[in-house]
Design a protein around this motif. Structure first.
Motif, PDB file in Angstrom:
ATOM      1  N   LEU A   4      18.957  -9.905 -23.695  1.00 12.00           N
ATOM      2  CA  LEU A   4      19.818  -8.983 -24.050  1.00 12.00           C
ATOM      3  C   LEU A   4      20.452  -9.675 -22.280  1.00 12.00           C
ATOM      4  N   HIS A   5      19.814 -10.157 -21.320  1.00  8.37           N
ATOM      5  CA  HIS A   5      19.934 -10.648 -20.608  1.00  8.37           C
ATOM      6  C   HIS A   5      20.510 -11.848 -19.718  1.00  8.37           C
ATOM      7  N   LEU A  12      28.148 -10.069 -24.393  1.00  4.93           N
ATOM      8  CA  LEU A  12      27.100  -7.817 -24.861  1.00  4.93           C
ATOM      9  C   LEU A  12      28.407  -7.279 -24.808  1.00  4.93           C
ATOM     10  N   LEU A  16      27.917  -4.394 -28.518  1.00  5.43           N
ATOM     11  CA  LEU A  16      28.480  -3.157 -28.082  1.00  5.43           C
ATOM     12  C   LEU A  16      29.775  -1.953 -29.111  1.00  5.43           C
ATOM     13  N   VAL A  21      23.777  -3.030 -30.594  1.00  5.45           N
ATOM     14  CA  VAL A  21      22.673  -2.642 -29.174  1.00  5.45           C
ATOM     15  C   VAL A  21      23.928  -1.876 -28.424  1.00  5.45           C
ATOM     16  N   ALA A  26      21.311  -1.164 -23.433  1.00  6.28           N
ATOM     17  CA  ALA A  26      21.856  -2.312 -22.137  1.00  6.28           C
ATOM     18  C   ALA A  26      21.596  -1.335 -20.622  1.00  6.28           C
ATOM     19  N   HIS A  29      17.637  -1.570 -20.337  1.00  6.42           N
ATOM     20  CA  HIS A  29      17.289  -3.058 -19.785  1.00  6.42           C
ATOM     21  C   HIS A  29      17.241  -3.944 -18.672  1.00  6.42           C
TER      22      HIS A  29
END
Length: 488
Positions: A4-5, A12, A16, A21, A26, A29
């Motif tokens: 994710l990062h 991202l 979304l 996710v 997020a 995380h």
């Protein structure tokens, strides 16, 4: 599977919108990433309850069908922007514990765009510095080498993005404080034309120079963020330009065939380290492969930008920081005699040495008998520097060169020599004095494997052209995708 990062802001945001996710997931995380890398010193303040509440609101907007491009994306703010939900200290003991009753315009606009605030990021005190060693709350460490500086004053912002503690962050650039840390940490950052982004709620350093901008991994991400940040703010900021907001992502993907890239001879002269020169030359060669043309130009007053800046900026700082006297807000000395003693003890206790140094320089150059000799002359040369750029833009479309003469230096290396820090800004100061848009993009690696940034400078309101040139370079290279070891 991509972590994710490791996703860019654009990637991202897509996940979304497609509900692969949630904004809450997020946010959790990245909050966890921040906790696990406290040793870098990037964050000054976080509040999980506030962050998750914002993320929940973003998820509800997404569920209702809202497709705003930044909706649910977590970001962090340099602690030079006031925020009502987080402390705002400007990296100084003077404002320790201060909470603003309102959000800065940049913060508010990003919140309206649906971003989620992860927290506030460390910075040189009142944005004064090139190394992020001047914060009252500890140094920030470069994730590529924790023994080295991250650059300043937006060092916390650069480190948060480079170490994947946040997909993006806000920064401010007075004399290079977005571009230089972006270069030293291997990320992308852009300073727009002066007046494009509102200064309302930015704790002032030098009012005729301070400008907000985004810091992220890619030019595409910066375009998304800049689109939300920019726009007139006439009711709150008298220096805000009456230039409509625009969608900078529309400029991406255009051809750069025939783009004239001006390379000032002063930017690659003696004093630039061999490793930086090699990375910049390789980047320029890559642009030529993409169809751009390299043009030799001159910015003859480049060296004068240092004395000009370090007269004008401290002069404005001495005026702006006079409000911090212990009377209405901020720190106040506990023991003092009369009013003057309170002023003296309050400012001595709460201002760091670099801030004191710049206040004294500024007060000196504005004092009777020296105003004409120093400040007025500096303003005249500032106009000449701006004219040099306009002359150069008759020969080229974009100006390119190094961001700094060297890669990031070791922590404490310039501790006894503040002038060494000042000299590191020689290539970023001219564009700031002229109020031009400028950015840094990763273009290679130099000594000890440290990142090198390529600086791109455009004419007024040419942010779209800069972003497209950067985007095309990043489509052809992978420097912006690389990350430091130890931040997996």
């Amino acid at each position: 599977m991509t972590l994710l990062h490791d996703l860019t802001v654009a990637q991202l945001a897509t996940k979304l919108r497609q509900k692969e996710v949630s904004a809450v997931e997020a946010a959790r995380h990245f909050l966890g990433r921040g906790r696990s890398h406290r040793e870098l010193g990037a964050y000054l303040a976080t509040d999980e309850d506030v962050t998750l509440a914002q993320a929940g609101a973003a998820d509800r907007r997404i569920a209702a069908g809202d497709t705003a491009p930044l909706l649910g994306v977590p970001i962090a703010h340099k602690d030079i922007f006031v925020t009502k939900d987080f402390p705002s200290t400007a990296g100084s003991k003077m404002l320790e514990g201060y909470r603003s009753p309102f959000d800065a315009t940049v913060v508010r606009r990003l919140a309206e765009a649906g971003t989620v605030t992860l927290g506030k990021l460390n910075c040189d005190e009142f944005a004064m510095g090139s190394s992020n060693e001047n914060s009252a709350y500890g140094v920030v460490k470069n994730p590529w080498d924790r023994a080295r500086i991250p650059g300043g004053s937006s060092g916390g912002s650069a480190v948060a993005v480079a170490a994947r503690l946040a997909p993006a962050a806000t920064g401010t650039d007075t004399g290079g404080s977005i571009r230089q840390p972006a270069s030293f940490c291997g990320i992308t950052g852009i300073k727009p034309t002066y007046g494009r982004a509102s200064r309302y709620g930015m704790i002032a350093y030098a009012s005729s120079l301070d400008q907000a901008g985004p810091m992220a991994r890619t030019a595409e991400d910066c375009a998304l963020l800049l689109s939300a940040i920019c726009g007139p703010d006439p009711d709150r900021d008298s220096t805000s330009l009456d230039v409509p907001a625009e969608d900078f992502t529309r400029a991406l993907g255009g051809s750069i065939e025939g783009l004239r890239i001006g390379v000032p001879k002063e930017f690659l002269a003696e004093g630039v380290s061999a490793d930086v020169r090699a990375a910049v030359d390789a980047a320029l060669a890559q642009y030529e492969k993409l169809g751009a043309k390299r043009v030799a130009i001159s910015l003859p007053r480049t060296e004068l930008s240092i004395p000009v800046y370090y007269i004008i900026a401290p002069a404005e700082a001495s005026s702006n920081l006079s409000r911090f006297d212990g009377v209405k807000f901020g720190h106040r000395a506990k023991q003092y005699g009369d009013l003057l003693d309170m002023y003296r003890k309050t400012r001595t206790e709460a201002f760091g040495l670099e801030v004191q140094r710049r206040i004294m320089i500024g007060t000196y150059v504005l004092s009777h008998g020296y105003y004409d000799a120093y400040y007025l002359q500096a303003q005249k040369i500032r106009r000449m520097i701006a004219d040099d750029f306009q002359q150069a833009f008759t020969q080229c479309d974009v100006i390119a060169g190094p961001v700094a003469p060297t890669v990031a230096w070791k922590l404490g290396e310039h501790g006894d020599d503040p002038l060494a820090d000042y000299l590191a800004d020689i290539f970023t100061l001219p564009g700031s004095l002229a109020g031009l848009p400028g950015m840094s993009i990763p273009c290679g690696f130099g000594h000890a494997g440290m990142p090198v940034g390529l600086q791109l400078i455009g004419n007024y309101f040419q942010e779209g052209r800069l972003l497209n040139a950067a985007h095309r370079f990043q489509q052809a290279t992978d420097f912006h995708l690389r990350k430091p070891e130890g931040v997996l």
